[in-house]
Design a protein around this motif. Structure first.
Motif, PDB file in Angstrom:
ATOM      1  N   THR A  10       0.848  -1.190   0.000  1.00  0.00           N
ATOM      2  CA  THR A  10       0.000   0.000   0.000  1.00  0.00           C
ATOM      3  C   THR A  10       0.883   1.238   0.000  1.00  0.00           C
ATOM      4  N   VAL A  11       0.559   2.169  -0.879  1.00  0.00           N
ATOM      5  CA  VAL A  11       1.259   3.457  -0.946  1.00  0.00           C
ATOM      6  C   VAL A  11       0.243   4.526  -0.548  1.00  0.00           C
ATOM      7  N   ARG A  12       0.627   5.367   0.415  1.00  0.00           N
ATOM      8  CA  ARG A  12      -0.265   6.442   0.881  1.00  0.00           C
ATOM      9  C   ARG A  12       0.471   7.770   0.933  1.00  0.00           C
ATOM     10  N   VAL A  13      -0.239   8.823   0.586  1.00  0.00           N
ATOM     11  CA  VAL A  13       0.218  10.190   0.827  1.00  0.00           C
ATOM     12  C   VAL A  13      -0.616  10.663   2.005  1.00  0.00           C
ATOM     13  N   ASP A  14       0.038  10.857   3.154  1.00  0.00           N
ATOM     14  CA  ASP A  14      -0.697  11.121   4.390  1.00  0.00           C
ATOM     15  C   ASP A  14       0.300  11.568   5.458  1.00  0.00           C
ATOM     16  N   THR A  15      -0.161  11.640   6.689  1.00  0.00           N
ATOM     17  CA  THR A  15       0.709  11.946   7.812  1.00  0.00           C
ATOM     18  C   THR A  15       1.525  10.702   8.152  1.00  0.00           C
ATOM     19  N   LEU A  25       4.891   3.473   2.640  1.00  0.00           N
ATOM     20  CA  LEU A  25       4.746   2.190   1.954  1.00  0.00           C
ATOM     21  C   LEU A  25       4.645   1.102   3.012  1.00  0.00           C
ATOM     22  N   THR A  26       3.583   0.290   2.938  1.00  0.00           N
ATOM     23  CA  THR A  26       3.363  -0.763   3.916  1.00  0.00           C
ATOM     24  C   THR A  26       2.894  -2.049   3.247  1.00  0.00           C
ATOM     25  N   THR A  27       3.123  -3.168   3.940  1.00  0.00           N
ATOM     26  CA  THR A  27       2.455  -4.422   3.626  1.00  0.00           C
ATOM     27  C   THR A  27       1.417  -4.593   4.728  1.00  0.00           C
ATOM     28  N   PRO A  28       0.569  -5.611   4.668  1.00  0.00           N
ATOM     29  CA  PRO A  28      -0.432  -5.760   5.719  1.00  0.00           C
ATOM     30  C   PRO A  28       0.148  -5.856   7.135  1.00  0.00           C
ATOM     31  N   ASP A  29       1.386  -6.314   7.283  1.00  0.00           N
ATOM     32  CA  ASP A  29       1.940  -6.494   8.620  1.00  0.00           C
ATOM     33  C   ASP A  29       3.277  -5.785   8.866  1.00  0.00           C
ATOM     34  N   LYS A  30       3.696  -4.905   7.933  1.00  0.00           N
ATOM     35  CA  LYS A  30       5.018  -4.306   8.089  1.00  0.00           C
ATOM     36  C   LYS A  30       5.092  -2.929   7.423  1.00  0.00           C
ATOM     37  N   LEU A  31       5.774  -2.017   8.087  1.00  0.00           N
ATOM     38  CA  LEU A  31       6.099  -0.725   7.494  1.00  0.00           C
ATOM     39  C   LEU A  31       7.346  -0.913   6.645  1.00  0.00           C
ATOM     40  N   LEU A  32       7.252  -0.632   5.353  1.00  0.00           N
ATOM     41  CA  LEU A  32       8.404  -0.769   4.464  1.00  0.00           C
ATOM     42  C   LEU A  32       9.249   0.494   4.431  1.00  0.00           C
ATOM     43  N   GLY A  33       8.584   1.645   4.503  1.00  0.00           N
ATOM     44  CA  GLY A  33       9.342   2.885   4.473  1.00  0.00           C
ATOM     45  C   GLY A  33       8.455   4.110   4.505  1.00  0.00           C
ATOM     46  N   GLU A  34       9.060   5.222   4.880  1.00  0.00           N
ATOM     47  CA  GLU A  34       8.381   6.512   4.902  1.00  0.00           C
ATOM     48  C   GLU A  34       9.311   7.557   4.298  1.00  0.00           C
ATOM     49  N   ALA A  65       8.267   2.394  -8.449  1.00  0.00           N
ATOM     50  CA  ALA A  65       8.100   1.055  -9.015  1.00  0.00           C
ATOM     51  C   ALA A  65       8.276   0.062  -7.881  1.00  0.00           C
ATOM     52  N   MET A  66       7.400  -0.898  -7.790  1.00  0.00           N
ATOM     53  CA  MET A  66       7.435  -1.872  -6.715  1.00  0.00           C
ATOM     54  C   MET A  66       8.434  -2.984  -7.020  1.00  0.00           C
ATOM     55  N   PRO A  67       8.966  -3.627  -5.984  1.00  0.00           N
ATOM     56  CA  PRO A  67       9.886  -4.745  -6.201  1.00  0.00           C
ATOM     57  C   PRO A  67       9.133  -5.960  -6.734  1.00  0.00           C
ATOM     58  N   GLY A  68       9.850  -6.897  -7.292  1.00  0.00           N
ATOM     59  CA  GLY A  68       9.211  -8.107  -7.797  1.00  0.00           C
ATOM     60  C   GLY A  68       8.474  -7.851  -9.098  1.00  0.00           C
ATOM     61  N   THR A  69       7.493  -8.708  -9.364  1.00  0.00           N
ATOM     62  CA  THR A  69       6.684  -8.601 -10.574  1.00  0.00           C
ATOM     63  C   THR A  69       5.298  -8.096 -10.208  1.00  0.00           C
ATOM     64  N   PRO A  70       4.913  -6.900 -10.657  1.00  0.00           N
ATOM     65  CA  PRO A  70       3.565  -6.409 -10.363  1.00  0.00           C
ATOM     66  C   PRO A  70       2.509  -7.278 -11.045  1.00  0.00           C
ATOM     67  N   GLU A  80      -4.229   7.050  -2.047  1.00  0.00           N
ATOM     68  CA  GLU A  80      -3.900   5.672  -1.654  1.00  0.00           C
ATOM     69  C   GLU A  80      -4.067   4.700  -2.819  1.00  0.00           C
ATOM     70  N   ALA A  81      -3.098   3.801  -2.957  1.00  0.00           N
ATOM     71  CA  ALA A  81      -3.166   2.738  -3.965  1.00  0.00           C
ATOM     72  C   ALA A  81      -2.567   1.471  -3.369  1.00  0.00           C
ATOM     73  N   VAL A  82      -3.048   0.327  -3.873  1.00  0.00           N
ATOM     74  CA  VAL A  82      -2.531  -0.972  -3.454  1.00  0.00           C
ATOM     75  C   VAL A  82      -2.052  -1.715  -4.683  1.00  0.00           C
ATOM     76  N   ILE A  83      -0.846  -2.247  -4.618  1.00  0.00           N
ATOM     77  CA  ILE A  83      -0.278  -3.022  -5.720  1.00  0.00           C
ATOM     78  C   ILE A  83       0.088  -4.395  -5.172  1.00  0.00           C
ATOM     79  N   VAL A  84      -0.316  -5.443  -5.868  1.00  0.00           N
ATOM     80  CA  VAL A  84       0.058  -6.813  -5.502  1.00  0.00           C
ATOM     81  C   VAL A  84       1.216  -7.206  -6.396  1.00  0.00           C
TER      82      VAL A  84
END
Length: 87
Positions: A10-15, A25-34, A65-70, A80-84
């Motif tokens: 998930t990518v969000r523009v927010d606080t 940038l987050t996954t359902p259980d982890k913060l990837l970065g801010e 661009a997200m890691p792996g294969t979108p 907000e957007a979600v990419i698998v």
């Protein structure tokens, strides 16, 4: 051979956690970065499943661009957007 799996990012523009405005940038259980950025205002999910971050005036600031294969993505709102991806 490594086992592949799908992950939702998930990518969000927010606080962000420090209370300033930015991009998360987050996954359902982890913060990837801010990324603190007071100029970031909107985002859009592109056909190639990259995410454009725009400023208040509509100028493009970043192309993510997200890691792996979108595999698929969905724009939830203008911030907000979600990419698998397959990793």
């Amino acid at each position: 051979m490594p086992v592949e799996h799908e992950v939702s990012i998930t990518v969000r523009v927010d606080t962000i956690r420090d209370g300033t405005h930015g991009i998360t940038l987050t996954t359902p259980d982890k913060l990837l970065g801010e990324l603190p950025d007071s100029r970031a205002a909107l985002l859009s999910l592109k056909d190639d499943l990259t995410v454009c971050i725009y400023g208040k005036g509509g100028d493009q600031h970043y192309l993510l661009a997200m890691p792996g294969t979108p595999i698929r993505g969905k724009q939830i709102s203008d911030t907000e957007a979600v990419i698998v991806v397959r990793l």
